[in-house]
Motif scaffolding. Structure first.
Motif, PDB file in Angstrom:
ATOM      1  N   ARG A  27       0.874  -1.166   0.000  1.00 36.37           N
ATOM      2  CA  ARG A  27       0.000   0.000   0.000  1.00 36.37           C
ATOM      3  C   ARG A  27       0.910   1.215   0.000  1.00 36.37           C
ATOM      4  NH1 ARG A  27      -5.126  -0.094   1.962  1.00 36.37           N
ATOM      5  NH2 ARG A  27      -4.601  -1.968   3.160  1.00 36.37           N
ATOM      6  N   ARG A  36      -3.793   7.271  -2.961  1.00 37.42           N
ATOM      7  CA  ARG A  36      -3.337   5.962  -2.533  1.00 37.42           C
ATOM      8  C   ARG A  36      -3.271   5.028  -3.739  1.00 37.42           C
ATOM      9  NH1 ARG A  36      -6.653   3.449   2.094  1.00 37.42           N
ATOM     10  NH2 ARG A  36      -8.368   3.930   0.685  1.00 37.42           N
ATOM     11  N   ALA A  38      -1.406   0.970  -5.130  1.00 31.70           N
ATOM     12  CA  ALA A  38      -0.723  -0.275  -4.791  1.00 31.70           C
ATOM     13  C   ALA A  38       0.524  -0.366  -5.655  1.00 31.70           C
ATOM     14  CB  ALA A  38      -1.633  -1.476  -5.038  1.00 31.70           C
ATOM     15  N   GLU A  94      -3.969   0.754  -9.308  1.00 29.87           N
ATOM     16  CA  GLU A  94      -5.030   1.224  -8.415  1.00 29.87           C
ATOM     17  C   GLU A  94      -5.074   0.325  -7.189  1.00 29.87           C
ATOM     18  OE1 GLU A  94      -9.107   0.684  -9.641  1.00 29.87           O
ATOM     19  OE2 GLU A  94      -8.524  -0.864 -11.070  1.00 29.87           O
ATOM     20  N   LEU A  95      -5.366   0.920  -6.054  1.00 22.57           N
ATOM     21  CA  LEU A  95      -5.449   0.178  -4.795  1.00 22.57           C
ATOM     22  C   LEU A  95      -6.836  -0.436  -4.673  1.00 22.57           C
ATOM     23  CD1 LEU A  95      -4.039  -0.560  -2.125  1.00 22.57           C
ATOM     24  CD2 LEU A  95      -5.008   1.541  -1.167  1.00 22.57           C
ATOM     25  N   GLU A  97      -9.626  -2.577  -2.639  1.00 23.33           N
ATOM     26  CA  GLU A  97     -10.034  -2.971  -1.300  1.00 23.33           C
ATOM     27  C   GLU A  97     -10.950  -4.182  -1.415  1.00 23.33           C
ATOM     28  OE1 GLU A  97      -8.710  -1.736   1.222  1.00 23.33           O
ATOM     29  OE2 GLU A  97      -7.919   0.209   0.564  1.00 23.33           O
TER      30      GLU A  97
END
Length: 637
Positions: A27, A36, A38, A94-95, A97
């Motif tokens: 992260r 934020r 990845a 892109e992070l 979740e």
């Protein structure tokens, strides 16, 4: 990795969130754009390679990364950047979740998924593969670990070309006696095993393996020994799914077994269309709500989970006072319940002063309140008041709220838990300020995807507030609303539906049918109807809420646009794609006009419209919308 946590003076590594044979996933924060992300760091290029080989591998990495970065589809992980830092190849993505499908099955103790969820995942993955295959791009390593199920229920494929490159670099290679890289044998097609060139049909075979595992709890040839697995793929017909699960539909079994055909020529060519029909049929015929994100549905639930036995049940909606007709007004006059309240008893009319409504978010969550008096519904402290140091705790409470507003949910959770412990020791477990801290801690848990814990926390607060403030107090109803959100996220749509229905009744008694809180409860009610596959009812509910929000909030208020999007979602699920497009497009135009084209909500609407266009085979228009999102930074993050 190098000792520094900064890559290229731009990407600050914050926390390692994954590790495997390929390397590490972190992260991170993109300092240039303050977002934020990845960062996937492949293992360092070792000295065992000759320099010409290293040069070729670097060029291969750049080529594969460019291909991955050029893929723009709602079902594919967005790649923002790539490069090399101190001998480490890295990708910036892109992070996401959520959890990959391997983790989803592990969390369920390998229990198979319900058919509507399997069909939903199949439809989303097939649509993404159809997009890449149209561009001549093959994944070649599709497996559960490379398919992410996000917290909002949408699905994304990861690692286009990268896992295969990692094996070539030597990070995870196992060789047969003929020198063939075995890769992941549970999901390899017969042609990959035989060493012949793979094409899009190999991806379809791997998809069949993934769906077989989701439906049965194990891959089609789960034989332990790698050689036995390979021989099974090459020579052995898979056991029919309905021999393992008789309740599965013949259509699902036919699709999966067709994908697992040994001869590539015998595999279906219309997988995207068939999986869409399968998902819609599963939702209609089983009475179960698909996972959110299914075919563009609104966010609302996560992966199915098992409720802990310790979670207390919500108290029932209070009965009318003696002598008051069921559904009556405070003065005893009978009032007909609206259609959405059918089958419910009207609650005790709320006489307490009402506070301003919470800021509604797109997924139905309530934003944390910035003051203790608001979080407790304005209820005064009991005799004895606030203990010494109470002002400091109030400041810490507000600081935790601010951390949440900034998206720093882990830090916010830590802050609220610390404040909760001190308030509980000083004031007792049911003091309004203690309950405010517990409420905020539960909200943080939800934002972190820990929905079982969030549900337990919100239910505990609901029961305590019902005792201390009354079951119809606004603060009690707020906690009850959050319990409904958590139930939806856990896939328990039937329970959520009843909670939302009761809330809508109670809110209507307090503020009227057009009050923002009433409409927020009805919005949740409509989403729950959709989750249960009751799309005609969901469509009616969404249209009514949209019309009321238009009158009270205006056509372009964010909540009004959320309701209009729900209309489009329901129309899509009913197969009325032209009408759905007529709703998705104005939402996108309004969001771009009011929020700006680069706003995440505008990006979401572009994806919605593009998906709808794809269902209508208007691929050129869909591709143009994807290009716009890519130019603006890849859409929502």
């Amino acid at each position: 990795m190098a000792e520094s946590t900064l890559i290229r003076d731009r990407y600050e590594l914050l926390e390692q969130i994954g590790r495997g044979g390929m390397g590490e996933v972190w992260r991170a924060r993109d300092l240039a754009l303050d977002r934020r992300v990845a960062v996937k760091c492949l293992k360092p290029l070792g000295n065992h390679h000759e320099e010409p080989v290293l040069k070729g591998l670097r060029e291969r990495f750049r080529r594969e990364a460019r291909v991955a970065a050029g893929l723009q589809h709602r079902g594919i992980t967005v790649v923002h950047d790539f490069g090399e830092d101190d001998g480490v190849l890295f990708l910036v993505m892109e992070l996401l979740e959520g959890r990959n499908l391997s983790e989803v099955l592990a969390a369920r103790d390998r229990e198979p998924l319900p058919e509507p969820d399997i069909a939903d995942i199949a439809a989303q993955v097939a649509a993404a593969l159809d997009h890449t295959h149209r561009q001549g791009i093959i994944h070649r390593d599709l497996k559960p670990a490379n398919v992410m199920l996000l917290d909002d229920g949408s699905v994304k494929i990861c690692d286009f070309g990268i896992a295969r490159l990692a094996r070539d670099i030597g990070l995870a290679t196992k060789l047969t006696t003929t020198g063939m890289a075995m890769g992941t044998p549970h999901y390899m097609s017969p042609e990959q095993i035989s060493g012949t060139p793979a094409d899009r049909r190999s991806d379809l075979y791997s998809l069949g393996c993934v769906l077989y595992e989701l439906a049965s709890g194990a891959p089609p040839f789960d034989l332990g020994d790698p050689w036995a697995i390979l021989v099974g793929h090459r020579d052995t017909p898979p056991e029919p799914l309905r021999d393992r699960r008789p309740e599965l539909s013949a259509a699902l079994e036919e699709l999966v077994l067709g994908l697992l055909a040994k001869d590539p020529e015998e595999r279906p060519t219309d997988v995207a269309q068939r999986t869409r029909r399968l998902a819609l049929a599963a939702a209609r015929h089983t009475g179960a709500r698909p996972l959110p994100g299914r075919l563009g549905a609104a966010a609302g639930t996560g992966a199915h989970g098992k409720p802990p036995a310790s979670v207390p049940r919500l108290p029932p909606l209070p009965s009318p006072p003696a002598g008051t007709p069921d559904g009556g007004t405070p003065d005893g006059g009978a009032t007909a319940l609206p259609p959405w309240a059918h089958g419910m008893r009207a609650g005790t009319p709320v006489r307490a002063a009402r506070r301003p409504p919470a800021p509604a978010l797109a997924d139905g969550l309530v934003g944390p309140w910035s003051a203790v008096t608001v979080a407790t519904g304005g209820h005064p402290s009991p005799p004895g008041g606030v203990p010494e140091g109470g002002a400091t705790l109030a400041e810490r409470h507000s600081a935790g709220v601010d951390l949440g507003r900034a998206g720093r949910w882990e830090e916010a959770l830590t802050a609220h838990r610390a404040t909760l412990a001190e308030r509980e020791a000083a004031l007792g477990p049911e003091h309004p300020e203690t309950l405010a801290s517990r409420h905020e801690a539960a909200a943080c848990l939800g934002r972190l995807g820990r929905w079982e814990e969030a549900l337990a926390g919100h239910r505990r607060v609901t029961e305590a507030r019902a005792r201390q403030l009354g079951p119809a107090h606004p603060a009690t109803l707020d906690s009850r609303h959050q319990s409904a959100v958590a139930l939806g996220r856990l896939g328990r749509a039937a329970e959520a539906l009843e909670v939302y229905r009761a809330l809508a009744v109670a809110r209507a008694h307090a503020g009227g049918e057009g009050h923002a809180e009433t409409l927020r409860a009805r919005h949740g009610l409509g989403v729950s109807l959709g989750r249960l596959g009751r799309w005609e009812e969901a469509l009616t509910e969404a249209r009514e809420v949209w019309a009321l929000r238009c009158r009270t909030l205006g056509d372009e208020h964010p909540d009004t646009l959320v309701s209009r999007r729900e209309i489009a979602v329901a129309l899509g699920w009913l197969g009325r794609w032209e009408e759905a497009l007529g709703e998705y497009r104005p939402v996108r135009e309004s969001r771009e006009r009011v929020l700006g084209a680069a706003h995440p909500a505008a990006g979401t609407s572009r994806n919605d419209e593009a998906h709808c266009l794809e269902q209508l085979d208007r691929h050129a228009e869909a591709a143009e919308l994807h290009r716009v999102s890519a130019a603006l930074g890849g859409g929502p993050h």
